[in-house]
Scaffold this active site. Structure first.
Site, mmCIF file in Angstrom:
data_model
loop_
_atom_site.group_PDB
_atom_site.id
_atom_site.type_symbol
_atom_site.label_atom_id
_atom_site.label_comp_id
_atom_site.label_asym_id
_atom_site.label_seq_id
_atom_site.Cartn_x
_atom_site.Cartn_y
_atom_site.Cartn_z
ATOM 1 C CG ASN A 9 -1.847 1.436 1.460
ATOM 2 O OD1 ASN A 9 -1.685 2.049 0.341
ATOM 3 N ND2 ASN A 9 -2.586 1.186 2.451
ATOM 4 C CD1 TRP A 10 3.933 1.275 -2.631
ATOM 5 C CD2 TRP A 10 4.141 2.822 -4.423
ATOM 6 N NE1 TRP A 10 4.963 0.832 -3.407
ATOM 7 C CE2 TRP A 10 5.058 1.528 -4.368
ATOM 8 C CE3 TRP A 10 4.394 3.676 -5.369
ATOM 9 C CZ2 TRP A 10 6.375 1.529 -5.464
ATOM 10 C CZ3 TRP A 10 5.115 3.630 -6.321
ATOM 11 C CH2 TRP A 10 6.102 2.336 -6.360
ATOM 12 C CE LYS A 11 -0.343 3.427 4.594
ATOM 13 N NZ LYS A 11 -0.176 3.402 5.983
ATOM 14 N N GLY B 100 3.157 -1.091 4.269
ATOM 15 C CA GLY B 100 2.853 0.476 4.026
ATOM 16 C C GLY B 100 4.436 0.958 3.572
ATOM 17 N N GLY B 101 5.013 1.634 4.667
ATOM 18 C CA GLY B 101 6.365 2.332 4.558
ATOM 19 C C GLY B 101 7.423 1.251 3.798
ATOM 20 C CD GLU C 137 -3.180 5.609 6.632
ATOM 21 O OE1 GLU C 137 -3.004 5.475 5.456
ATOM 22 O OE2 GLU C 137 -2.207 5.141 7.273
ATOM 23 C CG HIS D 225 -5.971 2.061 5.095
ATOM 24 N ND1 HIS D 225 -5.494 2.814 5.974
ATOM 25 C CD2 HIS D 225 -4.806 1.126 4.846
ATOM 26 C CE1 HIS D 225 -4.316 2.495 6.316
ATOM 27 N NE2 HIS D 225 -3.764 1.389 5.591
ATOM 28 N N GLY E 292 2.456 2.702 10.618
ATOM 29 C CA GLY E 292 3.577 4.122 10.390
ATOM 30 C C GLY E 292 4.304 4.423 11.882
ATOM 31 C CB SER F 64 5.168 -1.175 11.858
ATOM 32 O OG SER F 64 4.933 0.104 12.112
ATOM 33 C CD GLU G 283 -3.562 -2.194 7.130
ATOM 34 O OE1 GLU G 283 -2.407 -2.634 6.605
ATOM 35 O OE2 GLU G 283 -4.074 -1.010 7.006
HETATM 36 P P1 13P Z 1 3.030 0.644 7.698
HETATM 37 O O1 13P Z 1 3.628 -0.511 6.864
HETATM 38 O O2 13P Z 1 3.823 2.064 7.019
HETATM 39 O O3 13P Z 1 2.688 0.770 9.064
HETATM 40 O O4 13P Z 1 1.334 0.749 7.002
HETATM 41 C C1 13P Z 1 0.591 -0.181 7.173
HETATM 42 C C2 13P Z 1 -0.508 0.156 6.339
HETATM 43 O O5 13P Z 1 -1.405 1.108 6.738
HETATM 44 C C3 13P Z 1 -0.754 -0.775 5.035
HETATM 45 O O6 13P Z 1 -1.993 -0.629 4.709
#
Ligand code: 13P
Length: 251
Positions: free
Chosen positions: A9-11, A228-229, A92, A90, A168, A207, A162
């Site tokens: 997930n590149w957000k 994510g990251g 977010e 998600h 994050g 994470s 999640e």
């Molecule tokens: P991180 O891996 O950056 O914590 O993000 C997780 C995430 O929200 C994947 O959708």
């Protein structure tokens, strides 16, 4: 046996240059399904730069197939340009756009209607975990989906656990905490359909990194990750995929 699935997930990160660099350094393994979710404007660029065996998708989806809904994108449109998956719910979006359980469930159904595989995200906040409400919160999020989506469609997609406090933050749920919730999710779906529950993939997100992936993926009910990251770096993401491949052979 369930095939492992690792998703990126590149957000709201990336660019055309980033995609070019990423695909040069990226590698996958045969026994792991991989899906990459760039920002929607880069979907075609990403899909056409990757081998056919690597899937792409969108991080959110509109509920209608078409119509007067400014700014929305339909699952059918995503499918037409080569997308195969959609993330819904998600945290977010639940937080930033105030998306509620019912809307998330409607989006999951819309993704399926348009031919996409949904990844349905669930997870509790830190306050909810500290109050001991994590199971009740995830149960409510799941029930909303199970009420609205034909359970058979869950086998086509995946659920991602999640925990909001792990996203994050560099703070990962322990493998035991994650396994406990994944087992609860599978059991909850098994009450509706045991076959679907046994086939459905449940991903952990929050994470995930090359350092913690092996311990997480070794757990019985953790079938991969939503990253994510660490997924923005082709080397780190490829390492996580390789770890999932090794975990799958050890099963
Ligand atoms: P991180 O891996 O950056 O914590 O993000 C997780 C995430 O929200 C994947 O959708």
């Amino acid at each position: 046996m369930r095939r492992s699935l690792v998703a990126a997930n590149w957000k709201m990160h990336g660019s055309l240059t980033h995609i070019q660099d990423f695909v040069t350094d990226f590698s996958a393994v045969d026994n792991v399904d991989v899906v990459i979710f760039p920002p929607v404007v880069y979907l075609q660029a990403m899909a056409s730069s990757l081998p056919m065996s690597i899937y792409c998708g969108v991080q959110d989806i509109g509920t209608s197939a078409s119509g007067p809904h400014t700014g929305e994108v339909a699952a059918e449109m995503v499918f037409e340009v080569g997308g195969a998956w959609a993330i819904v719910g998600h945290s977010e979006r639940r937080i930033d756009q105030s998306e509620m359980d019912d809307l998330v469930a409607t989006k999951a159904a819309a993704a399926v209607r348009g031919g996409l595989h949904p990844i349905i995200c669930v997870g509790e906040s830190l306050a909810e975990r500290e109050a001991g409400h994590e199971i009740a919160v995830v149960e409510g999020q799941l029930e909303a989906v199970l009420d609205r989506l034909d359970v058979a469609q869950l086998a086509r997609g995946a659920i991602a656990y999640e925990p909001v406090w792990a996203i994050g933050t560099g703070r990962t749920a322990s493998p035991q905490q994650a396994q406990e919730m994944h087992a609860f999710i599978r059991d909850k779906v098994a009450h509706v359909d045991e076959v679907v529950a046994s086939q459905m993939r449940i991903l952990y997100g929050g994470s995930v990194s090359p350092d913690n992936a092996a311990a997480l993926f070794a757990e019985e009910d953790i079938d991969g990750g939503l990253v994510g990251g660490a997924s923005l770096d082709a080397g780190e993401f490829s390492a996580i995929i390789a770890i999932a491949g090794v975990a799958a052979t050890a099963d």
